[in-house]
Write an enzyme that holds these catalytic residues in place. Structure first.
Site, PDB file in Angstrom:
ATOM      1  N   ASP A 186       0.857  -1.175   0.000  1.00 12.09           N
ATOM      2  CA  ASP A 186       0.000   0.000   0.000  1.00 12.09           C
ATOM      3  C   ASP A 186       0.904   1.240   0.000  1.00 12.09           C
ATOM      4  O   ASP A 186       2.063   1.168   0.410  1.00 12.09           O
ATOM      5  CB  ASP A 186      -0.872  -0.048   1.263  1.00 12.09           C
ATOM      6  CG  ASP A 186      -1.590   1.245   1.499  1.00 12.09           C
ATOM      7  OD1 ASP A 186      -2.280   1.707   0.569  1.00 12.09           O
ATOM      8  OD2 ASP A 186      -1.474   1.799   2.608  1.00 12.09           O
ATOM      9  N   ASP A 216      -0.142   5.114   0.776  1.00 13.39           N
ATOM     10  CA  ASP A 216      -0.355   6.143   1.801  1.00 13.39           C
ATOM     11  C   ASP A 216      -0.502   5.520   3.185  1.00 13.39           C
ATOM     12  O   ASP A 216      -1.349   4.659   3.412  1.00 13.39           O
ATOM     13  CB  ASP A 216      -1.597   6.977   1.461  1.00 13.39           C
ATOM     14  CG  ASP A 216      -1.493   7.620   0.073  1.00 13.39           C
ATOM     15  OD1 ASP A 216      -0.364   7.733  -0.456  1.00 13.39           O
ATOM     16  OD2 ASP A 216      -2.537   7.988  -0.479  1.00 13.39           O
TER      17      ASP A 216
END
Ligand SMILES: [Mg+2]
Ligand SMILES: [Zn+2]
Length: 191
Positions: free
Chosen positions: A12, A14
């Site tokens: 991922d 952010d």
């Protein structure tokens, strides 16, 4: 020629690789966590494909454009390269059902926890998702791991420390770890 990988780490963006700042609408706002470059370099050296998988609904919502996301990733790539680290592919979902941009305002098969972004990597890099890992700060990342049969690691950076205590019904991570460098160590221990 395609690079033949067998295992990947799907990261991922952010809150996992970079600081969570809400909708990142300017490339200059990218800030790696202090451990990010080391953590990714460790995964590179272990021979794993490192693939970014990110929901960027801000595009569908009209907050920023594809260009901003591409520039952000180019900036990240340059910063990683300086540190001897590399993300092999940058994939993101620009969609959202509540968006305002025509063509992007829709349900799709690539918004996590749907598996579309992983399927793209499987095609491009010859990856076996069942022998791979997903690392993220939200339960949608663990949901993605479940959808593709990978191991799912929740990190406590970004939204992770609050997410940890609010799992959706029946969902469990394979491990909950403080941050990406801890996740890299955990993954190395499984190889
Ligand atoms: Mg995140
Ligand atoms: Zn999508």
């Amino acid at each position: 020629m395609k690079k033949a990988f067998e295992r990947a780490v799907f990261l991922d963006r952010d809150g996992t690789i970079i600081e969570e700042v809400g909708y990142l609408d300017r490339p200059e706002r990218v800030e790696f966590f202090p451990w990010t470059i080391d953590a990714i370099r460790v995964l590179n050296r272990a021979g794993l494909a490192v693939v970014l998988v990110s929901n960027q609904s801000g595009i569908a919502r009209g907050f920023f454009t594809h260009d901003v996301v591409e520039q952000t990733h180019a900036r990240m790539a340059a910063m990683l390269s300086e540190g001897g680290a590399r993300i092999d592919a940058y994939y993101y979902c620009p969609h959202h059902p509540d968006g305002v941009v025509p063509d992007l305002a829709k349900a799709c098969s690539c918004r996590k926890p749907a598996r579309g972004l992983v399927d793209r990597a499987v095609e491009e890099f010859n990856i076996d998702p069942a022998r791979s890992f997903v690392v993220g700060d939200r339960w949608v990342d663990i949901g993605l791991a479940r959808a593709v049969g990978a191991q799912g690691l929740l990190v406590r950076s970004g939204y992770g420390d609050t997410q940890e205590h609010r799992p959706p019904d029946g969902m469990k991570a394979d491990a909950v770890l403080d941050n990406l460098i801890a996740a890299s160590s955990w993954i190395l221990g499984k190889l």
